[in-house]
Design a protein around this motif. Structure first.
Motif, PDB file in Angstrom:
ATOM      1  N   THR A  80      -7.814   5.893  -6.458  1.00 44.02           N
ATOM      2  CA  THR A  80      -8.204   4.854  -5.441  1.00 44.02           C
ATOM      3  C   THR A  80      -8.930   3.667  -5.982  1.00 44.02           C
ATOM      4  OG1 THR A  80      -7.939   6.626  -3.757  1.00 44.02           O
ATOM      5  CG2 THR A  80      -8.271   4.604  -3.049  1.00 44.02           C
ATOM      6  N   ARG A 106      -5.345   4.068   3.414  1.00 45.03           N
ATOM      7  CA  ARG A 106      -4.453   2.860   2.965  1.00 45.03           C
ATOM      8  C   ARG A 106      -4.039   2.031   4.273  1.00 45.03           C
ATOM      9  NH1 ARG A 106      -1.911   6.638  -0.836  1.00 45.03           N
ATOM     10  NH2 ARG A 106       0.151   6.080   0.131  1.00 45.03           N
ATOM     11  N   VAL A 160       1.044  -1.259   0.079  1.00 38.19           N
ATOM     12  CA  VAL A 160      -0.063   0.109   0.112  1.00 38.19           C
ATOM     13  C   VAL A 160       0.911   1.342   0.079  1.00 38.19           C
ATOM     14  CG1 VAL A 160      -1.982  -0.885   1.152  1.00 38.19           C
ATOM     15  CG2 VAL A 160      -0.391   0.059   2.593  1.00 38.19           C
TER      16      VAL A 160
END
Lengths: 383, 282
Positions: A194, A163, A143
């Protein structure tokens, strides 16, 4: 997003990612949840397959979050059963389920570092320290938060926090990840980026996602299938294309994207076509596919704004056309939205891509125009 | 706040004077050399002789030690019970008798101390006759009585902290595999710890300076510090009382200050988090 899905259907291309319907993972059977007199979830039955992104879409108070919380184990159904991976979850407590959840507020522990947050779940499994450290580092790498491992949640931006929440849930290697409005707290630009990251991650890890959202665009981009909810019930389940192009009710047609709705009666009902008469149009609406409805029943013809043509010249008649005056034009850059008032008084919304650059070519305020549409465009709805 | 007119300055001055001149004069006189409280002995003042006298007064030292013990046990007991009550009120959702419980836990805040003291005394006497416990009155009865009223303050502090606390933190911990006890000790407790600490300090100071209730439930040989001060003053004010009172004020002031600072830091952090959350949305 709607436009993209629409073009797919016209070209006969299926949904972006096919759903493998052989591998059932979650089965919800006649689940009802009442809070006192209020029925939050009303007799919902649903099957979710392994590896898909299933979106529960609906307005606030439609019961989507309650359904998600029942999957996580925070609420128990008043009646009905939930199976995850073939196991009845009735007596399984939240901390025993093979399920992890990403909360709308992210619910990061403010007194722990990013690393501490991500490690928390693994510590509960009593894994050896070295393995925890390894898996946390690997997940933070995925991430892209490796550099922020020692920060506290309040020192992070909204996107970074999102995240961390995702990493914390995924590091447990759940078979099912529940996401409650995963992108709700992010701004528009970040949300788009995202969305695609989320899809990539899901494909890479092969986790089944159940996403709750009120944002139809988000559902369209993320989902392999969407379940539209209204007042505690699932009103339609389908791929984004099916939901957009073949809504089964006025509610769904109206909720997903925008739509022009003409109320009328069927005057001709044949297996391969129908003809609808409506007081709102001077002509009839001719639809080149049959539907199942009682003859002369009240029906609604729903036509998407992008499926209507707008022109200065009169199109060939006699059906599927109407004359009107442009009352409003909204220039959105990539496309323009026209609000056209028909001679009968009805306002119709039409969207047109701005493929030509010269302004003079474009239809403008107060012009008299003709609208027309293909016989395949209207969706006939009976409820 | 911009216009600092004369009127406002005067109001501020008199307000503070009203509150603090008596205490200040007492502090000043605690350094007075004269035996007579009202006569300032300019030649040999200031002096610490009354503080020295205190240190060699066994009665006062004994009472101070008892007060500290009572206050520490009270604060700890009140924090345990008050936190439990606060948790139930903030977390259990609606249940039968919730309003009653909420009202009952906060009632001691407004109950006249004389009534609390008297009713506790009657209870202790009755219990002793019935089951032989508590035997006589002293440390145990004073502590129980103090816990009774200071628990209410802790409950209010903890409950208000829990009200601003995101429940999904606890759910998230549970979702990640933590059992309820683990959730409490790893998540809930660390986050409400500042409220618990400030509740502890509050309960400590409340117990430390309570006189009325202690009078009712104390027995022979168990005299708390405020009781010593009170009985000494009745025989005539002597300057060592000034010194003693000054020390007590310092202790109470310190407790209140630390607890207020804790709460303020906490509020600021909550405000900052809320601000950041808002900033993210736009």
């Amino acid at each position: 997003m709607g436009e993209r899905q629409a073009s797919n259907a016209v070209e006969g291309v299926g949904p972006p990612r096919p759903v493998d319907r052989t591998n059932e993972y979650v089965r919800i059977e006649h689940v009802t949840k009442r809070f006192g007199d209020f029925v939050a979830v009303d007799n919902v039955s649903l099957t979710i397959f392994k590896g898909e992104i299933f979106c529960l879409l609906g307005g606030s108070g439609c019961g989507k979050t309650t359904l998600l919380r029942m999957l996580a184990g925070f609420e128990s159904p008043t009646s009905g059963r939930i199976f995850i991976d073939g196991q009845d979850m009735a007596d399984t407590l939240p901390y025993e389920r093979p399920v992890n959840m990403m909360f709308q507020s992210y619910a990061l522990f403010p007194h722990m570092t990013v690393e501490g947050n991500v490690a928390f779940g693994l510590e509960q499994e009593k894994l050896p320290r070295s393995e925890i450290a390894e898996r946390v580092a690997a997940m933070l790498d995925i991430v892209k938060l490796k550099d922020l491992a020692k920060r506290r949640p309040h020192q992070l931006s909204g996107g970074q926090r999102q995240r961390v929440a995702l990493a914390r849930a995924l590091v447990k290697k759940p078979k099912l990840l529940l996401l409650d409005e995963p992108l709700g707290a992010l701004d528009k630009k970040l949300r788009e980026a995202t969305q695609f990251e989320l899809i990539n991650l899901q494909e890479k890890l092969g986790v089944t996602f159940v996403v709750v959202t009120h944002d139809q665009e988000e559902a369209m981009t993320l989902a392999s299938r969407i379940g539209v909810m209204d007042r505690g019930e699932i009103v339609q389940v389908g791929t984004p294309t099916e939901i957009y192009e073949y809504p089964n009710s006025k509610f769904v047609a109206d909720f997903i994207g925008s739509v022009n709705m003409f109320e009328g009666r069927m005057v001709e009902d044949e297996p391969d076509y129908v003809r609808i008469e409506t007081p709102e149009l001077p002509c009839t609406i001719f639809v080149n596919h049959g539907i199942s409805a009682a003859p002369r029943a009240a029906v609604w013809a729903a036509i998407r704004p992008e499926k209507i043509d707008i022109a200065r010249e009169e199109p060939p008649g006699p059906d599927n056309r109407a004359r009107g005056v442009v009352r409003d034009v909204a220039y959105m850059g990539d496309m323009s939205v026209y609000l056209v008032q028909l001679d009968g008084g009805k306002m119709v919304r039409v969207t047109l891509p701005n493929s030509v650059r010269q302004l003079s070519e474009r239809i403008s305020w107060d012009e008299t125009v003709w609208l027309s549409w293909d016989a395949s465009s209207p969706v006939v709805l009976t409820q | 706040m911009k216009s600092r007119s004369l009127f406002r300055r005067l109001a501020l001055f008199f307000g503070f004077a009203f509150l603090y001149v008596p205490i200040l004069s007492m502090i000043v006189y605690s350094f007075n050399n004269s035996r007579l409280v009202t006569v300032w002995d300019a030649d040999d003042s200031p002096t610490l002789k009354w503080y020295r006298a205190l240190l060699s007064n066994d009665q006062i030292l004994g009472a101070a030690w008892l007060s500290i013990k009572v206050a520490a046990v009270t604060a700890t007991g009140a924090v345990i019970l008050g936190t439990l009550a606060g948790l139930v009120l903030a977390r259990f959702g609606p249940f039968k008798g919730r309003t009653l419980l909420s009202g009952m836990t906060t009632a001691p805040l407004v109950m006249p101390e004389v009534i609390t003291g008297l009713s506790l005394l009657l209870l202790f006497v009755f219990l002793e006759q019935l089951i032989g416990w508590p035997q006589g009155r002293g440390f145990v009865t004073i502590t129980i009585a103090h816990i009774t009223f200071s628990m209410a303050y802790v409950t209010v502090v903890v409950q208000s902290r829990l009200a601003t606390f995101d429940d999904s933190l606890e759910e998230a911990a549970m979702d990640l595999g933590a059992r309820p006890a683990k959730v409490f000790f790893r998540i809930t407790l660390p986050l409400i710890l500042p409220a618990i600490l400030s509740g502890w300090l509050l309960a400590f100071t409340l117990s430390w300076d309570d006189l009325v209730i202690s009078q009712f439930v104390a027995g022979p040989g168990s005299t708390t510090l405020p009781m010593v001060v009170f009985s000494k003053v009745r025989l005539g004010v002597s300057p060592d009382i000034n010194a003693l009172a000054t020390i007590m004020v310092m202790i109470v002031g310190f407790g209140v200050l630390v607890s207020a600072l804790y709460m303020r830091r906490q509020e600021r952090r909550v405000a900052l988090e809320a601000q950041m959350a808002r900033a993210d949305k736009h």
